[in-house]
Structure formats: C-alpha cells, structure tokens
Design a protein around this motif. Sequence first.
Motif, PDB file in Angstrom:
ATOM      1  N   ASP A  11     -13.330   6.527   4.435  1.00 14.53           N
ATOM      2  CA  ASP A  11     -12.801   5.395   5.173  1.00 14.53           C
ATOM      3  C   ASP A  11     -11.338   5.184   4.805  1.00 14.53           C
ATOM      4  O   ASP A  11     -10.814   5.787   3.871  1.00 14.53           O
ATOM      5  N   SER A  12     -10.660   4.300   5.559  1.00 12.23           N
ATOM      6  CA  SER A  12      -9.219   4.124   5.383  1.00 12.23           C
ATOM      7  C   SER A  12      -8.878   3.527   4.023  1.00 12.23           C
ATOM      8  O   SER A  12      -7.841   3.864   3.438  1.00 12.23           O
ATOM      9  N   VAL A  83      -4.295   6.097   9.993  1.00 10.37           N
ATOM     10  CA  VAL A  83      -5.432   6.708   9.297  1.00 10.37           C
ATOM     11  C   VAL A  83      -5.653   6.046   7.939  1.00 10.37           C
ATOM     12  O   VAL A  83      -6.782   5.940   7.455  1.00 10.37           O
ATOM     13  N   LEU A  84      -4.566   5.565   7.320  1.00  8.39           N
ATOM     14  CA  LEU A  84      -4.664   4.902   6.019  1.00  8.39           C
ATOM     15  C   LEU A  84      -4.948   3.401   6.160  1.00  8.39           C
ATOM     16  O   LEU A  84      -4.909   2.664   5.166  1.00  8.39           O
ATOM     17  N   GLY A  85      -5.227   2.953   7.388  1.00  5.94           N
ATOM     18  CA  GLY A  85      -5.552   1.542   7.602  1.00  5.94           C
ATOM     19  C   GLY A  85      -4.343   0.634   7.570  1.00  5.94           C
ATOM     20  O   GLY A  85      -4.459  -0.551   7.219  1.00  5.94           O
ATOM     21  N   ILE A 109      -4.084  -5.246   7.545  1.00  7.21           N
ATOM     22  CA  ILE A 109      -4.040  -6.580   8.142  1.00  7.21           C
ATOM     23  C   ILE A 109      -5.321  -7.370   7.911  1.00  7.21           C
ATOM     24  O   ILE A 109      -5.305  -8.598   8.016  1.00  7.21           O
ATOM     25  N   ASP A 110      -6.424  -6.713   7.606  1.00  2.00           N
ATOM     26  CA  ASP A 110      -7.682  -7.416   7.342  1.00  2.00           C
ATOM     27  C   ASP A 110      -7.723  -7.879   5.893  1.00  2.00           C
ATOM     28  O   ASP A 110      -7.234  -7.181   4.992  1.00  2.00           O
ATOM     29  N   GLU A 111      -8.325  -9.048   5.662  1.00  3.28           N
ATOM     30  CA  GLU A 111      -8.358  -9.606   4.311  1.00  3.28           C
ATOM     31  C   GLU A 111      -9.049  -8.676   3.324  1.00  3.28           C
ATOM     32  O   GLU A 111      -8.587  -8.502   2.195  1.00  3.28           O
ATOM     33  N   SER A 112     -10.158  -8.059   3.733  1.00  4.59           N
ATOM     34  CA  SER A 112     -10.877  -7.170   2.822  1.00  4.59           C
ATOM     35  C   SER A 112     -10.037  -5.938   2.491  1.00  4.59           C
ATOM     36  O   SER A 112     -10.061  -5.448   1.356  1.00  4.59           O
ATOM     37  N   CYS A 113      -9.278  -5.442   3.469  1.00  8.05           N
ATOM     38  CA  CYS A 113      -8.414  -4.279   3.227  1.00  8.05           C
ATOM     39  C   CYS A 113      -7.251  -4.651   2.318  1.00  8.05           C
ATOM     40  O   CYS A 113      -6.854  -3.867   1.452  1.00  8.05           O
ATOM     41  N   LEU A 114      -6.718  -5.854   2.496  1.00 12.59           N
ATOM     42  CA  LEU A 114      -5.632  -6.318   1.628  1.00 12.59           C
ATOM     43  C   LEU A 114      -6.121  -6.465   0.192  1.00 12.59           C
ATOM     44  O   LEU A 114      -5.403  -6.154  -0.764  1.00 12.59           O
ATOM     45  N   GLN A 169     -12.805  17.875   2.035  1.00 13.38           N
ATOM     46  CA  GLN A 169     -11.675  18.795   1.991  1.00 13.38           C
ATOM     47  C   GLN A 169     -10.568  18.338   2.921  1.00 13.38           C
ATOM     48  O   GLN A 169      -9.374  18.492   2.628  1.00 13.38           O
ATOM     49  N   ASP A 170     -10.957  17.734   4.049  1.00 15.89           N
ATOM     50  CA  ASP A 170      -9.953  17.186   4.965  1.00 15.89           C
ATOM     51  C   ASP A 170      -9.128  16.108   4.271  1.00 15.89           C
ATOM     52  O   ASP A 170      -7.903  16.039   4.438  1.00 15.89           O
ATOM     53  N   ALA A 171      -9.808  15.239   3.528  1.00 17.89           N
ATOM     54  CA  ALA A 171      -9.114  14.148   2.839  1.00 17.89           C
ATOM     55  C   ALA A 171      -8.153  14.687   1.787  1.00 17.89           C
ATOM     56  O   ALA A 171      -7.024  14.199   1.653  1.00 17.89           O
ATOM     57  N   ILE A 172      -8.599  15.678   1.043  1.00 16.14           N
ATOM     58  CA  ILE A 172      -7.744  16.299   0.033  1.00 16.14           C
ATOM     59  C   ILE A 172      -6.510  16.901   0.691  1.00 16.14           C
ATOM     60  O   ILE A 172      -5.368  16.713   0.236  1.00 16.14           O
ATOM     61  N   ASP A 173      -6.722  17.631   1.804  1.00 14.58           N
ATOM     62  CA  ASP A 173      -5.603  18.272   2.506  1.00 14.58           C
ATOM     63  C   ASP A 173      -4.667  17.227   3.105  1.00 14.58           C
ATOM     64  O   ASP A 173      -3.437  17.374   3.059  1.00 14.58           O
ATOM     65  N   LEU A 174      -5.227  16.164   3.678  1.00 15.45           N
ATOM     66  CA  LEU A 174      -4.399  15.142   4.314  1.00 15.45           C
ATOM     67  C   LEU A 174      -3.474  14.475   3.301  1.00 15.45           C
ATOM     68  O   LEU A 174      -2.283  14.292   3.564  1.00 15.45           O
ATOM     69  N   ILE A 175      -4.006  14.132   2.138  1.00 16.88           N
ATOM     70  CA  ILE A 175      -3.177  13.478   1.118  1.00 16.88           C
ATOM     71  C   ILE A 175      -2.103  14.431   0.604  1.00 16.88           C
ATOM     72  O   ILE A 175      -0.938  14.049   0.430  1.00 16.88           O
ATOM     73  N   ALA A 176      -2.473  15.694   0.391  1.00 15.13           N
ATOM     74  CA  ALA A 176      -1.491  16.678  -0.079  1.00 15.13           C
ATOM     75  C   ALA A 176      -0.377  16.869   0.951  1.00 15.13           C
ATOM     76  O   ALA A 176       0.812  16.923   0.598  1.00 15.13           O
TER      77      ALA A 176
END
Length: 463
Positions: A11-12, A83-85, A109-114, A169-176
């Motif tokens: 998740d974001s 993608v990062l919310g 922008i959402d309180e829980s995300c903040l 693996q997608d998440a690892i690649d995306l951050i890199a």
Amino acid sequence: MESKTERECWDSNALRNNFVVALSDMYQEEVPLYSTLVDIVRQVDQAKIGSGQLPRRHELERHGAIRLGTGREMNCIRRLFAVLGMHPVGYYDLSVMGLPLHATAFRPIDESCLESNPFRVFATLLRVDELPFEIRDLVETVLYQRDIFPPRLLQTLTRLEAGERLLDQDAIDLIADALEVFRWHSRSPTSLVQYKSMHSAHPIIADIVCFPSAHINHLTPRTLDIDMVQAEMIKHGLPAKARIEGPPRRNCPILLRQTSFQALQEDVEFRGPDGAFIPYTHTARFGEIEQRGAALTRKGRRLYDDLLALARQRIGDAPEGSPESETAFAEAFAGFPDTWSELRAQDLVYFKYTLVPGSEAVMAGRKAMSMADLVSQGVLSYEPITYEDFLPFSAVGIFMSNVKTESNGSSTRTHETGPGAKSSLEEVLGCRILDEFDLYRSMQRRSIDDCRRVLGLEQIVKS
C-alpha cells in the motif's frame, strides 16, 4: 525494507515509509552534515520530552525540496508521488519574490496517512517561457535533451495506473529507481560556459538545468523546539542562519518556523571546449530544520500576513537577526492572540474536537447545543490541527541566505500570477491542485460531526 509476504500487494503508506528511510540514508551519505542535524534534533527532542516516547511520525517526518525544469518532469513526479500516497496541495507563485518559479507541495491528505508518515516534497517548476530571451533557447535545448526518470520506473508507474498490483520485487525496484531521480550528480552534461551563462542570470536556473537529476537540495527533520536546535547548531560550529524564518517564538506555535545551515560548496565537473571535464564548484544544497505549529484559518492567515508586512515595514534596513529586527517582529506579532482558547474563540486556528469520556450524560434530551457550551461544560476537548504545508516567504528567505545571487537584476521578467498561473500548473500536472484551507476545514468539520453523532445531537451550533 518492511517485511511482507512474497505475493503481497504494497500500500502507499508502506511504500512512502520505506522510500523516506531509503532517501534519508542516501542523503546522509551525500551530505554528512545532514546526519549531524538529525542527531541534534533527536537530542533536543529527547530533552524536551524527558522519559516520554516521541511519536513515530516525528521520528520519520521529513520534508524535501526539488526543482524541476519541464512540464513533463513535473507530470512524472506527480505520477510517482501518487503511488506514494502524496497529492499536490497549495499553489505557490515564487515569481512575486523574484524567482522564475511556481510550485506545489506533494503530501498525504488523509489523517491516517498523515499519522503514518507525513512526508512532503516542495516541488518547484522553472517557468522557461518567462526567462530572459538571451538564455531561453539554451535552457530549452539542455532541458529537452535530458531524461531524469529511469525507463523501468516509468514502466512501473504505467502498470500501476492500469490497475496492476505492486508485489515485493516491484516495490524494491520502484524505490531503487525513484532514488535515482533525487540522487546528486557531481558531473554535469553541460559545458562550463553554459553553466556560467545560466548562473549569471540566476543561480537557481543553473541548479535546475545543469544537472542530470532533480537532486534533493535539502531534507528537513522536524523538531519540537527550533530555538534549542538553533543554539545547538551554533554550539556545534555549524554556519547557522542569522534568524529563524517564520513567526516569532510563541506559547502557541502557529504555521511553520525554519532554520538552516549555509549551502555547501561542492566539487563538480563541467565539459570544457575540448570535451574534457573541468573541475569547478557549485553551491545549492543546504541543511534545514523545521518546527510545525497550528494550521491557521483563512482569517488567521490574513492576520498573519498583515502582521508580517507590518514587521517587515518596521524592520526596514536593519540587518537580519539584529536586535532591532527581532524587536520589530516581536512587537508586530503581539497583535496575534497567544492562547488556544482565544485562538479558537476568534476562529484563527483549525482544531480537532474529541468527546471527553463520561460526558454524554450532559446531553440528555438535547437536540442542539452551541460549540461554546460544549467546550465550557467539559463535553468536548480540542487540540490544534498541525500545519502540513509551506510558507513561501520563509522558503525564499532561507534560499536567498544560502545562495549568493550574481545576477544583474534583469534575470526575470514579470510573471503571470493568480488563477491563470495556477491553472497552467494544473494543466502540466494533469490534475487539480488541492486547497490546503479546504483540507483543514474538512478535518475540523469531520471531528465535529463525529462528536455530534456520538452525542445524539441534530446540530452543533457555531458560536
């Protein structure tokens, strides 16, 4: 990176948390003094809370700043941050302060995300069509020859926008891949002559155009007491800014206060006439720390802006940080109430309201009550909503104190301001820029509605 099962979708919030940690690690390697700043903040905050536990969001919390050169770059950044919310909030026209830029801030922008991680990035876009004619063609030529986004990153974003799940693996690649967008490069693809031409027009133009990434120019931790941090920076021998930007120290902190150490002079290389690289220096990246206060209502912000203008008028030509300038600020801002009760009564600050446990009995048989009575009778308590956005005057004040301008005063023209300028940035982004006041007002409204439903009231009357 947080552990997840092999086929689990990310998740974001998890992505944002991991990206911030990775970005912080990278920036610490690039700018060792950033690590010193983080250590100072931790020591000051621990001293403030004693044996208490610092909220997790304070430990993770950072804001960064990047400068982009083309509309395509801004659009791609918007896609990545989505993608990062993180969403574009607030429009900032920096041309009114002499910079050929306009900007927005990407944040949750959402309180829980903040609460999970309120990572923010202040993203400025160079207004190429408003640059002086003598360098505009050069700037356009250089910018449109570069691509700061790895192809795999753009492919991943396209897949996610089509509804595909993001696996481990997608998440690892995306951050890199995302880190490469923000990485510092000491070797420029431009020539030294081109760099000097742009730098003479304005240093910020050269910083944006002459390097092959949207390098982070500062990554800012949040502190509980910026005055203590300022004192510690000086004690550690860091070249701290002469004064803290933003409102003066108050019992009830509002908006945003920032300080910084001076920009680093970094070794870089530019191409010479024969194609070989020539050693040179570039100054842009600096260290910054912030303390966040309460979000002001529109009425509160108008009062703040009026008092700020009054303070600047009284300061005149007094040096920054001088006793005269500090006295002028303090005297001007004496006109801003400094108790939470008065700030609430005058509708100057946004608040989150919560039900006091055991107070429901007061409401027996009632259908409506005023907010003033609910608070005075101890049914509802309130706390200020944190300001999550930026102050352009403070940002420019820090920038101008860190980068010496060598322009001849003719580097920028009069820029379009107002709704038309905002619309042009929204067109580039491909989405609407959210209004920060609407977001804060909605947060306050939701908290009141939640209390009203629990209390069984039909209406809470504003008073």
